[in-house]
Design a protein around this motif. Structure first.
Motif, PDB file in Angstrom:
ATOM      1  N   LEU A  30       0.856  -1.181   0.000  1.00 22.91           N
ATOM      2  CA  LEU A  30       0.000   0.000   0.000  1.00 22.91           C
ATOM      3  C   LEU A  30       0.894   1.233   0.000  1.00 22.91           C
ATOM      4  O   LEU A  30       1.716   1.414   0.903  1.00 22.91           O
ATOM      5  N   SER A  31       0.736   2.072  -1.015  1.00 24.49           N
ATOM      6  CA  SER A  31       1.583   3.260  -1.104  1.00 24.49           C
ATOM      7  C   SER A  31       1.230   4.233   0.008  1.00 24.49           C
ATOM      8  O   SER A  31       0.098   4.279   0.501  1.00 24.49           O
ATOM      9  N   ALA A  32       2.207   5.040   0.389  1.00 28.34           N
ATOM     10  CA  ALA A  32       1.977   6.059   1.413  1.00 28.34           C
ATOM     11  C   ALA A  32       0.899   7.034   0.937  1.00 28.34           C
ATOM     12  O   ALA A  32       0.046   7.448   1.724  1.00 28.34           O
ATOM     13  N   GLU A  33       0.907   7.357  -0.350  1.00 32.51           N
ATOM     14  CA  GLU A  33      -0.117   8.263  -0.885  1.00 32.51           C
ATOM     15  C   GLU A  33      -1.513   7.663  -0.692  1.00 32.51           C
ATOM     16  O   GLU A  33      -2.435   8.337  -0.231  1.00 32.51           O
ATOM     17  N   GLY A  57      -2.325  16.780  -3.698  1.00 33.24           N
ATOM     18  CA  GLY A  57      -0.919  17.109  -3.485  1.00 33.24           C
ATOM     19  C   GLY A  57      -0.183  16.121  -2.610  1.00 33.24           C
ATOM     20  O   GLY A  57       0.821  16.468  -1.994  1.00 33.24           O
ATOM     21  N   LYS A  58      -0.654  14.872  -2.567  1.00 29.15           N
ATOM     22  CA  LYS A  58      -0.029  13.859  -1.698  1.00 29.15           C
ATOM     23  C   LYS A  58       0.801  12.850  -2.490  1.00 29.15           C
ATOM     24  O   LYS A  58       1.200  11.816  -1.966  1.00 29.15           O
ATOM     25  N   GLU A  59       1.088  13.168  -3.758  1.00 29.53           N
ATOM     26  CA  GLU A  59       1.811  12.227  -4.620  1.00 29.53           C
ATOM     27  C   GLU A  59       3.164  11.809  -4.061  1.00 29.53           C
ATOM     28  O   GLU A  59       3.593  10.676  -4.262  1.00 29.53           O
ATOM     29  N   ASN A  60       3.845  12.711  -3.377  1.00 33.99           N
ATOM     30  CA  ASN A  60       5.200  12.414  -2.909  1.00 33.99           C
ATOM     31  C   ASN A  60       5.293  12.190  -1.404  1.00 33.99           C
ATOM     32  O   ASN A  60       6.387  12.155  -0.848  1.00 33.99           O
ATOM     33  N   VAL A  61       4.145  12.033  -0.760  1.00 32.71           N
ATOM     34  CA  VAL A  61       4.165  11.843   0.687  1.00 32.71           C
ATOM     35  C   VAL A  61       4.834  10.502   1.030  1.00 32.71           C
ATOM     36  O   VAL A  61       4.746   9.540   0.272  1.00 32.71           O
ATOM     37  N   GLY A  62       5.539  10.503   2.141  1.00 37.31           N
ATOM     38  CA  GLY A  62       6.187   9.285   2.611  1.00 37.31           C
ATOM     39  C   GLY A  62       5.743   8.953   4.017  1.00 37.31           C
ATOM     40  O   GLY A  62       5.008   9.720   4.652  1.00 37.31           O
ATOM     41  N   LEU A  63       6.190   7.816   4.490  1.00 40.20           N
ATOM     42  CA  LEU A  63       5.898   7.384   5.857  1.00 40.20           C
ATOM     43  C   LEU A  63       7.184   7.441   6.656  1.00 40.20           C
ATOM     44  O   LEU A  63       8.190   6.858   6.256  1.00 40.20           O
ATOM     45  N   ASP A  64       7.162   8.157   7.770  1.00 44.81           N
ATOM     46  CA  ASP A  64       8.336   8.232   8.637  1.00 44.81           C
ATOM     47  C   ASP A  64       8.422   7.037   9.571  1.00 44.81           C
ATOM     48  O   ASP A  64       9.491   6.481   9.787  1.00 44.81           O
ATOM     49  N   LYS A  65       7.276   6.661  10.162  1.00 47.54           N
ATOM     50  CA  LYS A  65       7.283   5.521  11.078  1.00 47.54           C
ATOM     51  C   LYS A  65       5.864   5.034  11.296  1.00 47.54           C
ATOM     52  O   LYS A  65       4.896   5.712  10.952  1.00 47.54           O
ATOM     53  N   ILE A  66       5.778   3.835  11.858  1.00 43.06           N
ATOM     54  CA  ILE A  66       4.497   3.249  12.237  1.00 43.06           C
ATOM     55  C   ILE A  66       4.618   2.777  13.677  1.00 43.06           C
ATOM     56  O   ILE A  66       5.698   2.375  14.110  1.00 43.06           O
ATOM     57  N   LEU A  74      -2.805   0.497  13.993  1.00 43.70           N
ATOM     58  CA  LEU A  74      -1.501   1.106  13.756  1.00 43.70           C
ATOM     59  C   LEU A  74      -1.703   2.605  13.634  1.00 43.70           C
ATOM     60  O   LEU A  74      -2.696   3.069  13.078  1.00 43.70           O
ATOM     61  N   LYS A  75      -0.743   3.349  14.149  1.00 41.62           N
ATOM     62  CA  LYS A  75      -0.700   4.788  13.937  1.00 41.62           C
ATOM     63  C   LYS A  75       0.408   5.027  12.920  1.00 41.62           C
ATOM     64  O   LYS A  75       1.527   4.550  13.096  1.00 41.62           O
ATOM     65  N   LEU A  76       0.063   5.730  11.840  1.00 41.92           N
ATOM     66  CA  LEU A  76       1.034   6.004  10.783  1.00 41.92           C
ATOM     67  C   LEU A  76       1.461   7.457  10.863  1.00 41.92           C
ATOM     68  O   LEU A  76       0.637   8.351  11.013  1.00 41.92           O
ATOM     69  N   PHE A  77       2.750   7.672  10.777  1.00 41.42           N
ATOM     70  CA  PHE A  77       3.312   9.026  10.824  1.00 41.42           C
ATOM     71  C   PHE A  77       3.826   9.373   9.431  1.00 41.42           C
ATOM     72  O   PHE A  77       4.823   8.822   8.976  1.00 41.42           O
ATOM     73  N   PHE A  78       3.119  10.293   8.761  1.00 34.83           N
ATOM     74  CA  PHE A  78       3.483  10.698   7.404  1.00 34.83           C
ATOM     75  C   PHE A  78       4.442  11.876   7.459  1.00 34.83           C
ATOM     76  O   PHE A  78       4.408  12.676   8.393  1.00 34.83           O
ATOM     77  N   ASP A  79       5.277  12.002   6.429  1.00 37.58           N
ATOM     78  CA  ASP A  79       6.285  13.070   6.436  1.00 37.58           C
ATOM     79  C   ASP A  79       5.703  14.449   6.133  1.00 37.58           C
ATOM     80  O   ASP A  79       6.425  15.439   6.146  1.00 37.58           O
ATOM     81  N   ASP A  80       4.384  14.542   5.895  1.00 32.66           N
ATOM     82  CA  ASP A  80       3.756  15.865   5.752  1.00 32.66           C
ATOM     83  C   ASP A  80       3.166  16.330   7.088  1.00 32.66           C
ATOM     84  O   ASP A  80       2.448  17.314   7.155  1.00 32.66           O
ATOM     85  N   GLY A  81       3.493  15.587   8.167  1.00 30.90           N
ATOM     86  CA  GLY A  81       3.045  15.972   9.498  1.00 30.90           C
ATOM     87  C   GLY A  81       1.742  15.313   9.931  1.00 30.90           C
ATOM     88  O   GLY A  81       1.343  15.421  11.090  1.00 30.90           O
ATOM     89  N   HIS A  82       1.068  14.614   9.019  1.00 31.32           N
ATOM     90  CA  HIS A  82      -0.209  13.980   9.367  1.00 31.32           C
ATOM     91  C   HIS A  82       0.041  12.711  10.187  1.00 31.32           C
ATOM     92  O   HIS A  82       0.822  11.862   9.792  1.00 31.32           O
ATOM     93  N   ASP A  83      -0.620  12.612  11.334  1.00 30.00           N
ATOM     94  CA  ASP A  83      -0.471  11.407  12.167  1.00 30.00           C
ATOM     95  C   ASP A  83      -1.690  11.171  13.057  1.00 30.00           C
ATOM     96  O   ASP A  83      -1.600  10.499  14.072  1.00 30.00           O
ATOM     97  N   SER A  84      -2.841  11.709  12.650  1.00 30.24           N
ATOM     98  CA  SER A  84      -3.994  11.639  13.557  1.00 30.24           C
ATOM     99  C   SER A  84      -4.965  10.493  13.282  1.00 30.24           C
ATOM    100  O   SER A  84      -5.936  10.345  14.007  1.00 30.24           O
ATOM    101  N   GLY A  85      -4.732   9.703  12.272  1.00 30.44           N
ATOM    102  CA  GLY A  85      -5.660   8.602  11.990  1.00 30.44           C
ATOM    103  C   GLY A  85      -5.176   7.291  12.576  1.00 30.44           C
ATOM    104  O   GLY A  85      -3.990   6.975  12.495  1.00 30.44           O
ATOM    105  N   LEU A  86      -6.080   6.536  13.178  1.00 32.22           N
ATOM    106  CA  LEU A  86      -5.743   5.199  13.669  1.00 32.22           C
ATOM    107  C   LEU A  86      -6.279   4.177  12.668  1.00 32.22           C
ATOM    108  O   LEU A  86      -7.479   4.101  12.427  1.00 32.22           O
ATOM    109  N   TYR A  87      -5.369   3.416  12.096  1.00 27.80           N
ATOM    110  CA  TYR A  87      -5.710   2.418  11.094  1.00 27.80           C
ATOM    111  C   TYR A  87      -5.946   1.087  11.805  1.00 27.80           C
ATOM    112  O   TYR A  87      -5.000   0.400  12.162  1.00 27.80           O
ATOM    113  N   THR A  88      -7.226   0.754  12.037  1.00 24.42           N
ATOM    114  CA  THR A  88      -7.531  -0.510  12.719  1.00 24.42           C
ATOM    115  C   THR A  88      -7.146  -1.671  11.805  1.00 24.42           C
ATOM    116  O   THR A  88      -7.010  -1.507  10.581  1.00 24.42           O
ATOM    117  N   TRP A  89      -7.013  -2.855  12.393  1.00 27.46           N
ATOM    118  CA  TRP A  89      -6.676  -4.044  11.593  1.00 27.46           C
ATOM    119  C   TRP A  89      -7.734  -4.275  10.530  1.00 27.46           C
ATOM    120  O   TRP A  89      -7.421  -4.597   9.389  1.00 27.46           O
TER     121      TRP A  89
END
Length: 118
Positions: A30-33, A57-66, A74-89
């Protein structure tokens, strides 16, 4: 209610900006975008039906950590500063299983909005 599908393996690929999830012998990348534009956060989904915010404008977004959240997400930390969504299993499994149709839906919504991907 269906049983929650837990990934047997989760790997963050920073270079290729994707997250791979394995369920038994099946693997999904699954791409970060894709993960970013389908974030389960209120910022993206709104607070109710019809309040969704089209992400552009999220074509080049990356993932810093999970990070795991309890035993359910899982909480995903994107390199555009977004980290507020909780991705349930369950949500991650849904994103993996329906990746093709969800991605096409996103591309259709971008086109309808007159947005050109870079």
């Amino acid at each position: 209610m269906a049983e929650t599908q837990l990934p047997t393996d989760i790997t963050l690929h920073k270079q290729s900006k994707c997250l791979s999830l394995s369920y038994g012998d099946r693997q999904y990348r699954l791409s970060a975008e894709y993960l970013r534009v389908y974030s389960p956060s209120a910022e993206v989904r709104g607070h109710g039906p019809g309040q969704e915010v089209l992400q552009t404008g999220k074509e080049n977004v990356g993932l810093d950590k999970i990070e795991p959240v309890g035993h359910y997400a899982l909480k995903l930390f994107f390199d555009d500063g977004h980290d507020s969504g909780l991705y349930t299993w369950d949500y991650l499994y849904e994103l993996a299983m329906h990746q093709e149709s969800l991605w096409q839906d996103y591309l259709n919504r971008l086109e309808k909005a007159g947005y050109q991907r870079q």
